[in-house]
Design an enzyme around this catalytic site. Structure first.
Site, PDB file in Angstrom:
ATOM      1  N   GLY A   9      16.463 -16.381 -43.422  1.00 37.89           N
ATOM      2  CA  GLY A   9      16.115 -17.402 -43.250  1.00 37.89           C
ATOM      3  C   GLY A   9      16.026 -18.676 -43.961  1.00 37.89           C
ATOM      4  O   GLY A   9      15.768 -19.441 -44.341  1.00 37.89           O
ATOM      5  N   SER A  10      17.595 -18.858 -44.105  1.00 34.79           N
ATOM      6  CA  SER A  10      18.011 -20.000 -45.356  1.00 34.79           C
ATOM      7  C   SER A  10      18.961 -20.382 -44.591  1.00 34.79           C
ATOM      8  O   SER A  10      20.112 -21.097 -45.534  1.00 34.79           O
ATOM      9  CB  SER A  10      18.822 -19.022 -46.342  1.00 34.79           C
ATOM     10  OG  SER A  10      19.828 -17.929 -46.099  1.00 34.79           O
ATOM     11  N   ASN A  86      12.554 -14.600 -46.870  1.00 31.91           N
ATOM     12  CA  ASN A  86      12.298 -16.000 -47.740  1.00 31.91           C
ATOM     13  C   ASN A  86      11.844 -16.201 -45.922  1.00 31.91           C
ATOM     14  O   ASN A  86      10.722 -17.507 -45.227  1.00 31.91           O
ATOM     15  CB  ASN A  86      13.413 -16.767 -47.576  1.00 31.91           C
ATOM     16  CG  ASN A  86      12.938 -18.519 -47.377  1.00 31.91           C
ATOM     17  OD1 ASN A  86      12.110 -18.735 -47.774  1.00 31.91           O
ATOM     18  ND2 ASN A  86      13.843 -18.505 -46.050  1.00 31.91           N
ATOM     19  N   SER A 138       2.801 -17.351 -49.599  1.00 32.51           N
ATOM     20  CA  SER A 138       1.714 -18.319 -49.882  1.00 32.51           C
ATOM     21  C   SER A 138       0.769 -18.134 -50.555  1.00 32.51           C
ATOM     22  O   SER A 138      -0.231 -17.157 -49.821  1.00 32.51           O
ATOM     23  CB  SER A 138       0.981 -18.739 -48.538  1.00 32.51           C
ATOM     24  OG  SER A 138       0.664 -19.793 -48.010  1.00 32.51           O
ATOM     25  N   TYR A 154      -0.630 -17.161 -39.468  1.00 34.43           N
ATOM     26  CA  TYR A 154      -0.097 -17.187 -40.971  1.00 34.43           C
ATOM     27  C   TYR A 154      -0.836 -16.485 -41.867  1.00 34.43           C
ATOM     28  O   TYR A 154      -0.245 -16.036 -42.597  1.00 34.43           O
ATOM     29  CB  TYR A 154       0.538 -18.542 -41.170  1.00 34.43           C
ATOM     30  CG  TYR A 154       1.593 -19.091 -41.718  1.00 34.43           C
ATOM     31  CD1 TYR A 154       2.053 -18.851 -42.169  1.00 34.43           C
ATOM     32  CD2 TYR A 154       0.633 -19.386 -42.804  1.00 34.43           C
ATOM     33  CE1 TYR A 154       3.184 -18.907 -43.217  1.00 34.43           C
ATOM     34  CE2 TYR A 154       1.265 -20.069 -44.395  1.00 34.43           C
ATOM     35  CZ  TYR A 154       2.819 -19.711 -44.417  1.00 34.43           C
ATOM     36  OH  TYR A 154       3.419 -19.655 -45.056  1.00 34.43           O
ATOM     37  N   LYS A 158      -0.073 -13.620 -44.498  1.00 30.28           N
ATOM     38  CA  LYS A 158       0.872 -13.905 -46.088  1.00 30.28           C
ATOM     39  C   LYS A 158      -0.145 -12.456 -46.762  1.00 30.28           C
ATOM     40  O   LYS A 158       0.910 -11.879 -47.633  1.00 30.28           O
ATOM     41  CB  LYS A 158       0.794 -15.377 -46.376  1.00 30.28           C
ATOM     42  CG  LYS A 158       1.805 -15.872 -45.965  1.00 30.28           C
ATOM     43  CD  LYS A 158       3.254 -15.368 -45.742  1.00 30.28           C
ATOM     44  CE  LYS A 158       4.390 -16.683 -45.538  1.00 30.28           C
ATOM     45  NZ  LYS A 158       5.630 -16.272 -45.585  1.00 30.28           N
TER      46      LYS A 158
HETATM   47  P1  NDP Z   1      11.820 -23.324 -42.258  1.00 31.09           P
HETATM   48  O1  NDP Z   1      11.109 -24.044 -41.289  1.00 31.09           O
HETATM   49  O2  NDP Z   1      12.007 -24.897 -42.716  1.00 31.09           O
HETATM   50  O3  NDP Z   1      12.500 -22.698 -42.509  1.00 31.09           O
HETATM   51  C1  NDP Z   1      12.216 -21.378 -41.463  1.00 31.09           C
HETATM   52  C2  NDP Z   1      13.578 -20.554 -42.012  1.00 31.09           C
HETATM   53  O4  NDP Z   1      13.430 -19.149 -41.858  1.00 31.09           O
HETATM   54  C3  NDP Z   1      14.741 -20.611 -41.538  1.00 31.09           C
HETATM   55  O5  NDP Z   1      15.923 -20.761 -41.715  1.00 31.09           O
HETATM   56  C4  NDP Z   1      14.721 -20.156 -39.768  1.00 31.09           C
HETATM   57  O6  NDP Z   1      15.757 -20.527 -39.949  1.00 31.09           O
HETATM   58  C5  NDP Z   1      14.608 -18.790 -40.305  1.00 31.09           C
HETATM   59  N1  NDP Z   1      13.480 -17.718 -39.769  1.00 31.09           N
HETATM   60  C6  NDP Z   1      12.142 -18.103 -38.819  1.00 31.09           C
HETATM   61  N2  NDP Z   1      12.392 -17.496 -37.668  1.00 31.09           N
HETATM   62  C7  NDP Z   1      12.836 -16.673 -38.409  1.00 31.09           C
HETATM   63  C8  NDP Z   1      13.679 -15.050 -37.609  1.00 31.09           C
HETATM   64  N3  NDP Z   1      12.422 -14.500 -36.987  1.00 31.09           N
HETATM   65  N4  NDP Z   1      14.635 -14.179 -38.742  1.00 31.09           N
HETATM   66  C9  NDP Z   1      15.397 -14.631 -38.635  1.00 31.09           C
HETATM   67  N5  NDP Z   1      14.724 -16.086 -39.754  1.00 31.09           N
HETATM   68  C10 NDP Z   1      14.441 -16.883 -38.930  1.00 31.09           C
HETATM   69  O7  NDP Z   1      10.280 -22.905 -43.362  1.00 31.09           O
HETATM   70  P2  NDP Z   1      10.166 -23.596 -44.825  1.00 31.09           P
HETATM   71  O8  NDP Z   1      11.662 -23.745 -45.281  1.00 31.09           O
HETATM   72  O9  NDP Z   1       9.237 -24.335 -45.194  1.00 31.09           O
HETATM   73  O10 NDP Z   1       9.745 -21.719 -45.105  1.00 31.09           O
HETATM   74  C11 NDP Z   1      10.402 -21.064 -45.441  1.00 31.09           C
HETATM   75  C12 NDP Z   1       9.441 -19.537 -46.467  1.00 31.09           C
HETATM   76  O11 NDP Z   1       8.090 -20.852 -47.354  1.00 31.09           O
HETATM   77  C13 NDP Z   1       8.708 -19.220 -44.938  1.00 31.09           C
HETATM   78  O12 NDP Z   1       8.231 -18.089 -46.007  1.00 31.09           O
HETATM   79  C14 NDP Z   1       6.775 -19.859 -45.275  1.00 31.09           C
HETATM   80  O13 NDP Z   1       6.057 -19.147 -44.902  1.00 31.09           O
HETATM   81  C15 NDP Z   1       7.594 -20.176 -46.862  1.00 31.09           C
HETATM   82  N6  NDP Z   1       6.253 -20.791 -47.136  1.00 31.09           N
HETATM   83  C16 NDP Z   1       6.796 -22.446 -47.020  1.00 31.09           C
HETATM   84  C17 NDP Z   1       5.220 -23.884 -47.712  1.00 31.09           C
HETATM   85  C18 NDP Z   1       5.792 -24.804 -46.612  1.00 31.09           C
HETATM   86  O14 NDP Z   1       5.295 -25.898 -47.020  1.00 31.09           O
HETATM   87  N7  NDP Z   1       6.964 -25.462 -46.861  1.00 31.09           N
HETATM   88  C19 NDP Z   1       4.411 -23.172 -47.994  1.00 31.09           C
HETATM   89  C20 NDP Z   1       4.464 -22.216 -48.401  1.00 31.09           C
HETATM   90  C21 NDP Z   1       5.153 -20.786 -47.743  1.00 31.09           C
HETATM   91  P3  NDP Z   1      16.395 -19.511 -37.876  1.00 31.09           P
HETATM   92  O15 NDP Z   1      15.558 -20.726 -36.863  1.00 31.09           O
HETATM   93  O16 NDP Z   1      17.785 -19.701 -37.667  1.00 31.09           O
HETATM   94  O17 NDP Z   1      16.079 -18.345 -37.691  1.00 31.09           O
END
Ligand code: NDP
Length: 231
Positions: A9-10, A86, A138, A154, A158
């Site tokens: 997820g990067s 991630n 989280s 959610y 976690k």
């Molecule tokens: P974003 O929504 O900005 O990004 C999420 C990323 O995960 C994207 O790159 C997306 O890419 C990918 N993703 C989602 N579903 C899938 C899947 N099924 N397979 C592969 N990739 C996937 O989220 P954040 O950057 O905010 O979150 C990143 C992590 O941090 C998560 O685990 C979240 O729970 C955690 N977190 C975030 C917080 C926040 O305040 N933002 C707080 C606490 C924890 P694509 O859609 O192309 O697959």
């Protein structure tokens, strides 16, 4: 060869920033995600910053997609030093465990809990000893503080991820692979929203520390701001 880090997820958000910071520190970075065009764009951006990077399409909610990605990865003949799980989602309308659509919890857990477990299952054969696995969790998953009030499916996913992290830390201790969980804080991303107090750079800070600087012997722990926190 440089150390290799795979981050799920990067293609945006915290995962992309972890990739950027680790790349700047000299790691070979493999970014990943479902959306291929966003992944391409992210790779171009990293390369523009002179980061040694590659990409791998992988949907962590699908064991078949993870298996395929691992098969493609095996052709590179390349080890992994650090794996960061991630990828994560919050499903729209996640307000009440009792009133949510019946499949909402399952959908959330498939990505946020089984996803990381399956990525480890399929990619473990590439992970070096010593190696590091980092789970992006989280504070919503903590049971040591007041539970409830927001996105319950959610938060449950976690908590499940935290339990998986602790068990895998135990299972992988003899291979000298550490497994730790981290809370990035509330971060301004698509998931966190515009009102979140933290920058993406700050959200990536502790995961990057765990990937590069934290002592290898630390395992089975939960961190926020480079400090251990209770589960
Ligand atoms: P974003 O929504 O900005 O990004 C999420 C990323 O995960 C994207 O790159 C997306 O890419 C990918 N993703 C989602 N579903 C899938 C899947 N099924 N397979 C592969 N990739 C996937 O989220 P954040 O950057 O905010 O979150 C990143 C992590 O941090 C998560 O685990 C979240 O729970 C955690 N977190 C975030 C917080 C926040 O305040 N933002 C707080 C606490 C924890 P694509 O859609 O192309 O697959």
């Amino acid at each position: 060869m440089d150390k290799v880090i795979l981050i799920t997820g990067s293609n945006k958000g915290i995962g992309f920033e972890i990739a950027r910071q680790c790349g700047k520190s000299g790691l070979h970075v493999i970014i990943s995600g479902r959306d291929e065009s966003r992944l391409k764009g992210a790779l171009i951006q990293l390369k523009k910053e002179d980061i040694d990077a590659d990409s791998l399409v992988m949907d962590v909610s699908s064991p078949e997609s993870i298996r395929k990605a691992a098969e493609i990865y095996s052709r590179k003949n390349q080890k992994i030093d650090v794996l960061i799980n991630n990828a994560g989602i919050v499903v729209k309308g996640d307000r009440s465990l009792l009133q949510n659509d019946e499949d909402l919890l399952e959908k959330t857990i498939k990505t946020n809990s089984y996803g990381p477990l399956n990525v480890i299952r399929y990619f473990l054969r590439f992970i070096q000893s010593p190696g590091r696995i980092i789970m992006i969790s989280s504070t919503g998953g903590q049971l040591s503080r007041e539970v409830g009030g927001w996105s319950p499916a959610y938060c449950v996913s976690k908590t499940f991820l935290n339990a998986i992290s602790l068990h895998l830390a135990n299972e992988l201790r003899s291979k000298n692979i550490s497994v730790n969980a981290v809370s990035p804080g509330w971060v301004r991303t698509s998931m966190g929203g515009t009102f979140a107090p933290r920058s993406i750079e700050k959200g990536a800070e502790t995961p990057v520390w765990l990937a590069i600087e934290a002592p290898q012997k630390l395992t089975g722990k939960f961190f926020a701001d480079k400090t251990e926190i209770p589960w």
